[in-house]
Enzyme design. Structure first.
Site: not given
Ligand code: PNS
Length: 162
Positions: A17, A90
Site C-alpha cells: 500500500h 498486483r
C-alpha cells in the site's frame, strides 16, 4: 490542485500500500488515503486503529493525508474535490473486481476517473489478509509491513483468545 483518493480497508496497511501511495504522491498534488469505515468486511483493527497506523507510516509525507470515510466512495471523492481514485493492481486476479468497481464508480459519477498503479514486483504477492495469517501463525512479517504495524499485529493477536 490535482487531488486523488486512495481508498481501501487497510487492515492493516502493508508496504505494498505504501508503495502505491508513494507513486500516487508523485503524480498528484495531494493524495488522500481514505480508510473505509463502513465496509462489509469485519476487520482485525478498528477504523481508528487502521487510520492511526497509516498516519504513523506516512508521517512527514508532505502531500499525503489520511481520512476515514463511510458511505459511497464517489461521494466522498467529490466532497473532497478529488478527480481521481487510485487503486493498486498486483496481478490479473485483482483485475475483475477492480474493473467492476471502476466502471460502477464511473456510472455513479462520470467526473471521477479511476487510475490503476502497479506496486513494485516484490509486493505483488503481498496482501493484508496474508500478513494477518502469517502473524497469527507466529511468522515474521517485518519485511512486509512498517515496524509499527508489525508491533500492532503482535499486540492485537496476543490479546485475542486462541
Ligand atoms: O481494500 P479493499 O477492501 O479492496 O477496498 C475496497 C473499498 C473500500 C475501496 C470499496 O469497498 C469501497 O469503495 N467501498 C465504499 C462503498 C462504495 O462506494 N461502494 C461502491 C463501489 S463500486
Amino acid at each position: 490542485m490535482r487531488r486523488a483518493i486512495y481508498p481501501g480497508s487497510f487492515d492493516p496497511v502493508t508496504n505494498g500500500h505504501l508503495d502505491v501511495i508513494a507513486r500516487a504522491a508523485k503524480l498528484f498534488d495531494e493524495v488522500i488515503v481514505a480508510v473505509a469505515v463502513n465496509d462489509q468486511k469485519r476487520g482485525l483493527f478498528t477504523a481508528d486503529e487502521r487510520t492511526a497506523l497509516i498516519r504513523g507510516a506516512v508521517a512527514g509525507w508532505k502531500n499525503v493525508r489520511v481520512s476515514r470515510f463511510d458511505g459511497l466512495l464517489v461521494e466522498f471523492a467529490s466532497a473532497q474535490g478529488a478527480t481521481a481514485v487510485v487503486r493498486g493492481l498486483r496481478a490479473v486476479s485483482d483485475f475483475e473486481f477492480e474493473f467492476q468497481m471502476a466502471l460502477m464508480n464511473r456510472k455513479l459519477d462520470e467526473q471521477i476517473e479511476t487510475i490503476f498503479l502497479m506496486p513494485a514486483e516484490n509486493y505483488t504477492y503481498l496482501s493484508s489478509r496474508i500478513v494477518k495469517e502469517i502473524s497469527r501463525l507466529g511468522g515474521n512479517v517485518d519485511a512486509f509491513v512498517p515496524a509499527s504495524v508489525a508491533g500492532a499485529l503482535r499486540e492485537k493477536l496476543a490479546a485475542r483468545p486462541a
